[in-house]
Design a protein around this motif. Structure first.
Motif, PDB file in Angstrom:
ATOM      1  N   UNK A 124      -1.543  -1.742  -7.175  1.00 45.96           N
ATOM      2  CA  UNK A 124      -2.684  -1.252  -6.397  1.00 45.96           C
ATOM      3  C   UNK A 124      -2.263  -0.813  -5.002  1.00 45.96           C
ATOM      4  N   UNK A 125      -1.302  -1.504  -4.402  1.00 43.59           N
ATOM      5  CA  UNK A 125      -0.831  -1.109  -3.075  1.00 43.59           C
ATOM      6  C   UNK A 125      -0.210   0.290  -3.115  1.00 43.59           C
ATOM      7  N   UNK A 126       0.523   0.575  -4.180  1.00 42.78           N
ATOM      8  CA  UNK A 126       1.105   1.915  -4.300  1.00 42.78           C
ATOM      9  C   UNK A 126       0.021   2.962  -4.513  1.00 42.78           C
ATOM     10  N   UNK A 127      -1.002   2.618  -5.268  1.00 44.16           N
ATOM     11  CA  UNK A 127      -2.083   3.571  -5.509  1.00 44.16           C
ATOM     12  C   UNK A 127      -2.862   3.882  -4.238  1.00 44.16           C
ATOM     13  N   UNK A 128      -2.849   2.963  -3.286  1.00 39.55           N
ATOM     14  CA  UNK A 128      -3.576   3.162  -2.032  1.00 39.55           C
ATOM     15  C   UNK A 128      -2.776   3.954  -1.000  1.00 39.55           C
ATOM     16  N   UNK A 129      -1.591   4.401  -1.344  1.00 39.62           N
ATOM     17  CA  UNK A 129      -0.768   5.114  -0.366  1.00 39.62           C
ATOM     18  C   UNK A 129      -1.428   6.403   0.094  1.00 39.62           C
ATOM     19  N   UNK A 194      10.967 -13.695  -6.688  1.00 44.16           N
ATOM     20  CA  UNK A 194       9.834 -13.364  -7.550  1.00 44.16           C
ATOM     21  C   UNK A 194       9.758 -11.863  -7.846  1.00 44.16           C
ATOM     22  N   UNK A 195      10.236 -11.041  -6.919  1.00 42.84           N
ATOM     23  CA  UNK A 195       9.941  -9.611  -6.978  1.00 42.84           C
ATOM     24  C   UNK A 195      11.069  -8.803  -7.608  1.00 42.84           C
ATOM     25  N   UNK A 196      10.673  -7.778  -8.364  1.00 42.07           N
ATOM     26  CA  UNK A 196      11.624  -6.893  -9.011  1.00 42.07           C
ATOM     27  C   UNK A 196      11.826  -5.597  -8.239  1.00 42.07           C
ATOM     28  N   UNK A 197      12.636  -4.732  -8.815  1.00 42.68           N
ATOM     29  CA  UNK A 197      12.943  -3.422  -8.232  1.00 42.68           C
ATOM     30  C   UNK A 197      12.812  -2.380  -9.325  1.00 42.68           C
ATOM     31  N   UNK A 198      11.638  -1.785  -9.428  1.00 38.17           N
ATOM     32  CA  UNK A 198      11.394  -0.761 -10.446  1.00 38.17           C
ATOM     33  C   UNK A 198      10.874   0.532  -9.845  1.00 38.17           C
ATOM     34  N   UNK A 199      10.769   0.577  -8.499  1.00 42.15           N
ATOM     35  CA  UNK A 199      10.191   1.744  -7.840  1.00 42.15           C
ATOM     36  C   UNK A 199      11.010   2.152  -6.629  1.00 42.15           C
ATOM     37  N   UNK A 200      10.908   3.430  -6.304  1.00 40.84           N
ATOM     38  CA  UNK A 200      11.577   3.974  -5.145  1.00 40.84           C
ATOM     39  C   UNK A 200      10.730   3.740  -3.893  1.00 40.84           C
ATOM     40  N   UNK A 201      11.259   4.154  -2.759  1.00 39.46           N
ATOM     41  CA  UNK A 201      10.568   3.923  -1.495  1.00 39.46           C
ATOM     42  C   UNK A 201       9.204   4.601  -1.452  1.00 39.46           C
ATOM     43  N   UNK A 202       9.054   5.742  -2.130  1.00 42.38           N
ATOM     44  CA  UNK A 202       7.775   6.464  -2.100  1.00 42.38           C
ATOM     45  C   UNK A 202       6.815   6.007  -3.187  1.00 42.38           C
ATOM     46  N   UNK A 203       7.204   5.017  -3.979  1.00 42.70           N
ATOM     47  CA  UNK A 203       6.329   4.477  -5.005  1.00 42.70           C
ATOM     48  C   UNK A 203       6.543   5.031  -6.392  1.00 42.70           C
ATOM     49  N   UNK A 204       7.322   6.097  -6.526  1.00 42.24           N
ATOM     50  CA  UNK A 204       7.617   6.621  -7.853  1.00 42.24           C
ATOM     51  C   UNK A 204       8.554   5.670  -8.598  1.00 42.24           C
ATOM     52  N   UNK A 205       8.560   5.762  -9.905  1.00 39.74           N
ATOM     53  CA  UNK A 205       9.394   4.876 -10.704  1.00 39.74           C
ATOM     54  C   UNK A 205      10.871   5.164 -10.461  1.00 39.74           C
ATOM     55  N   UNK A 206      11.673   4.092 -10.475  1.00 43.39           N
ATOM     56  CA  UNK A 206      13.106   4.221 -10.286  1.00 43.39           C
ATOM     57  C   UNK A 206      13.635   3.199  -9.300  1.00 43.39           C
ATOM     58  N   UNK A 210      16.089  -2.021  -3.496  1.00 41.96           N
ATOM     59  CA  UNK A 210      15.203  -2.703  -2.546  1.00 41.96           C
ATOM     60  C   UNK A 210      14.047  -3.276  -3.354  1.00 41.96           C
ATOM     61  N   UNK A 211      13.717  -4.552  -3.198  1.00 41.87           N
ATOM     62  CA  UNK A 211      12.565  -5.091  -3.935  1.00 41.87           C
ATOM     63  C   UNK A 211      11.305  -4.277  -3.669  1.00 41.87           C
ATOM     64  N   UNK A 212      10.509  -4.079  -4.694  1.00 42.16           N
ATOM     65  CA  UNK A 212       9.316  -3.246  -4.573  1.00 42.16           C
ATOM     66  C   UNK A 212       8.362  -3.742  -3.494  1.00 42.16           C
ATOM     67  N   UNK A 213       8.303  -5.049  -3.297  1.00 46.89           N
ATOM     68  CA  UNK A 213       7.405  -5.575  -2.265  1.00 46.89           C
ATOM     69  C   UNK A 213       7.826  -5.100  -0.882  1.00 46.89           C
ATOM     70  N   UNK A 214       9.126  -4.917  -0.664  1.00 48.56           N
ATOM     71  CA  UNK A 214       9.586  -4.415   0.633  1.00 48.56           C
ATOM     72  C   UNK A 214       9.379  -2.913   0.763  1.00 48.56           C
ATOM     73  N   UNK A 215       9.490  -2.180  -0.347  1.00 49.61           N
ATOM     74  CA  UNK A 215       9.131  -0.762  -0.293  1.00 49.61           C
ATOM     75  C   UNK A 215       7.672  -0.612   0.127  1.00 49.61           C
ATOM     76  N   UNK A 216       6.809  -1.450  -0.454  1.00 53.48           N
ATOM     77  CA  UNK A 216       5.391  -1.390  -0.105  1.00 53.48           C
ATOM     78  C   UNK A 216       5.169  -1.783   1.350  1.00 53.48           C
ATOM     79  N   UNK A 217       5.808  -2.871   1.777  1.00 55.34           N
ATOM     80  CA  UNK A 217       5.645  -3.319   3.163  1.00 55.34           C
ATOM     81  C   UNK A 217       6.117  -2.251   4.133  1.00 55.34           C
ATOM     82  N   UNK A 218       7.236  -1.612   3.832  1.00 54.68           N
ATOM     83  CA  UNK A 218       7.761  -0.598   4.741  1.00 54.68           C
ATOM     84  C   UNK A 218       6.843   0.621   4.805  1.00 54.68           C
TER      85      UNK A 218
END
Length: 592
Positions: A124-129, A194-206, A210-218
């Motif tokens: 949901x955080x990625x969808x709110x970008x 706890x957190x995985x890495x399945x997304x890039x910094x812009x939220x796209x898959x890949x 960097x853990x996805x939670x940090x991509x979202x935080x950044x």
């Protein structure tokens, strides 16, 4: 009406006689073997069972039987309620409960029932970008924006593209975004495994290592940097309630008289528009303190990942703090056409956290002393134990500064934990009288308060090792995932097999036919609040009609923006809570 809703309505009609009389409400995610395990039985009849059974779903054998215990009486739609406590049973498996003529849905007992839930909720955080959106694979609001109320001439162009949309509208608030960023950073700080890495910094898959939670935080932090572009400049929000002209997929808006540009409200420290009134802004500190907390924690988290980026956060943490010191007081949001605002009424909690985080960076006595000074002015978050409050009046619903200073300074740990305990006790005095252990007021965004209160119980336990409130904490978490009068999870799509929102007040799902996976909806409100809100009209028949009451209502209906709209900041807080629950069964690996 979607297929899932149609099927749900058919099932409800087929089982209406039994379903509307006696029910058992469970946490649909399941229960951890060594955790608290309680369900709630409720009925509209007058017969109360003396015992209940836990039954293996595969063999249909009774594996645990116990008395139903204390009778809790009426609550909401129920004439009688009970707490069915099977904590003593610890064997993993799939089970259901039976009490009288009521049978619960099946559920798991397993150590991994929370596994992957925090990462799921990040969707949901990625969808709110805002700016680039990975769901539309397009960009929106790329012309933000023009300034208002600042030291520069009104309508000065400034680049503040990015960040998160606040909810299902496209306003953006510094306070909710800074609080969300802090909770995401804290989730990684406390539970990195706890957190995985399945997304890039812009939220796209890949993957990007960097853990996805940090991509979202950044993503949120990058926008906060733009909203604090100079040492003495701080902006409070983008857009206003003119946004509410109908649901749409995010693109560009032309509601504000400057083409595609949207207004960017400066933290002036003085009252700003609120329909035909002015809001009650008195200072800057409520916003500045939240910025400082997020920037300071961001520095600690990113300093070994991206030192140059971390250094930019470090500097802004101090400049934002000084703005708060120089301009104490609250800064409320602005509206133009409606009376609804985020009417925040406290700031010392934000400055308490800010000073504590700066103390953790510098070990300077000044920041420790100032954190104590601010923290002692608001020992108990004012909504705790109360029946009502204005919308976002006591934001962010939990005094994060108590936990921060208690963790960073052992000499004050007992004092800070004591404040948490006093607040928890105020809620417990109300909660212990009903079977759901419900002591949270049914005000707008009650689910956000529920999440924050559960975190307060966790943080109290972390500071003290006192387990006295474990069952109360778990009851609040269980409430979010189905152990409530309506029997529904309050998180879209979680669990996938459960009763969860299917028709939220959200453009992505209603117009774009995209799931709003992981979004925590606002939650139930007092019935008298619901009846007096502007512009609410249910679109479909209410499948929870049997469980509405004079106390509170919840509608899984697109037309109810008061109970069924997902929020970005509430979801971010839930990510922290779910990460904590998943981490209970994983090796501890703390980050600085």
């Amino acid at each position: 009406m979607c297929l899932k809703r149609a099927l749900t309505c058919i099932l409800l009609l087929l089982s209406a006689t039994v379903f509307s009389q006696s029910v058992i409400r469970i946490n649909q995610l399941g229960y951890q073997p060594n955790g608290i395990k309680v369900a709630v039985w409720g009925t509209k009849e007058n017969v109360v069972p003396a015992a209940f059974e836990l039954i293996d779903s595969a063999t249909k054998k009774v594996v645990f039987r116990h008395s139903t215990g204390k009778k809790f009486g009426a609550y909401g739609p129920f004439a009688h309620t009970l707490r069915l406590d099977f904590t003593k049973y610890k064997t993993s498996g799939v089970y259901f409960l039976r009490a009288g003529n009521a049978v619960s849905p099946s559920f798991k007992i397993h150590k991994d029932v929370y596994k992957g839930t925090a990462d799921f909720t990040l969707r949901y955080m990625r969808q709110q970008q805002c700016g680039f959106n990975p769901y539309t694979k397009d960009s929106c609001h790329t012309h933000d924006g023009y300034t208002l109320y600042g030291p520069m001439p009104d309508s000065t162009r400034i680049d503040v593209v990015g960040g998160w949309h606040d909810a299902s509208d496209y306003l953006q608030y510094s306070t909710t975004s800074a609080n969300a960023a802090f909770h995401l950073l804290a989730a990684y700080r406390d539970f990195p495994n706890v957190f995985g890495d399945a997304h890039q910094a812009n939220g796209l898959e890949g993957k990007n290592n960097i853990p996805d939670v940090l991509d979202a935080a950044r993503w949120g932090m990058d926008w906060l940097k733009k909203m604090h572009p100079k040492d003495d400049w701080l902006f409070n929000q983008i857009a206003d309630d003119r946004d509410h002209r109908g649901m749409r997929i995010p693109k560009e808006d032309t509601f504000y008289g400057r083409g595609f540009e949207r207004p960017v409200y400066f933290c002036s420290g003085k009252p700003q528009m609120r329909k035909d009134l002015l809001n009650e802004t008195k200072g800057v500190a409520s916003t500045a303190g939240k910025f400082t907390g997020a920037f300071a924690l961001g520095y600690k988290v990113f300093k070994d990942i991206d030192p140059d980026y971390a250094k930019s956060l470090y500097n802004k943490a101090f400049t934002a703090y000084e703005m708060g010191v120089k301009q104490p007081g609250v800064h409320q949001t602005a509206s133009v056409v409606s009376p609804y605002i985020y009417a925040e009424d406290n700031y010392v909690d934000d400055m308490h956290l800010a000073a504590a985080e700066l103390y953790s960076l510098t070990k300077q006595a000044r920041y420790k002393n100032e954190s104590l000074h601010f923290g002692r002015q608001e020992k108990i978050t004012p909504w705790l134990g109360k029946d009502t409050a204005k919308h976002y009046q006591w934001y962010p619903f939990i005094n994060v500064g108590h936990y921060a200073l208690g963790k960073y300074n052992a000499a004050n740990k007992k004092e800070m934990a004591g404040y948490y305990r006093q607040g928890i006790e105020l809620v417990w005095k109300k909660a212990k009288n009903n079977a759901f252990y419900r002591g949270i007021p049914f005000i707008w965004c009650s689910n956000n308060l529920t999440t924050s209160f559960a975190i307060q119980c966790l943080w109290y336990k972390d500071l003290t090792n006192d387990t006295a409130y474990d069952e109360l904490m778990q009851a609040n978490l269980d409430w979010l995932f189905g152990c409530n009068p309506w029997g529904t999870s309050m998180v879209y799509g979680l669990p996938a097999w459960g009763d969860t929102p299917v028709d939220p007040h959200a453009a992505f799902s209603k117009i774009g036919n995209m799931p709003v996976d992981g979004g925590l909806v606002d939650g139930p409100v007092y019935t008298n609040i619901y009846k007096n809100l502007i512009g609410i009209r249910l679109v479909d028949e209410d499948e929870y009609a049997d469980f509405q009451s004079d106390l509170a209502v919840y509608h899984d209906d697109y037309g109810d923006y008061s109970t069924n709209e997902p929020t970005m900041d509430g979801t971010a807080s839930l990510i922290y809570l779910l990460a904590a629950m998943e981490n209970q069964n994983q090796p501890v690996k703390k980050k600085p």
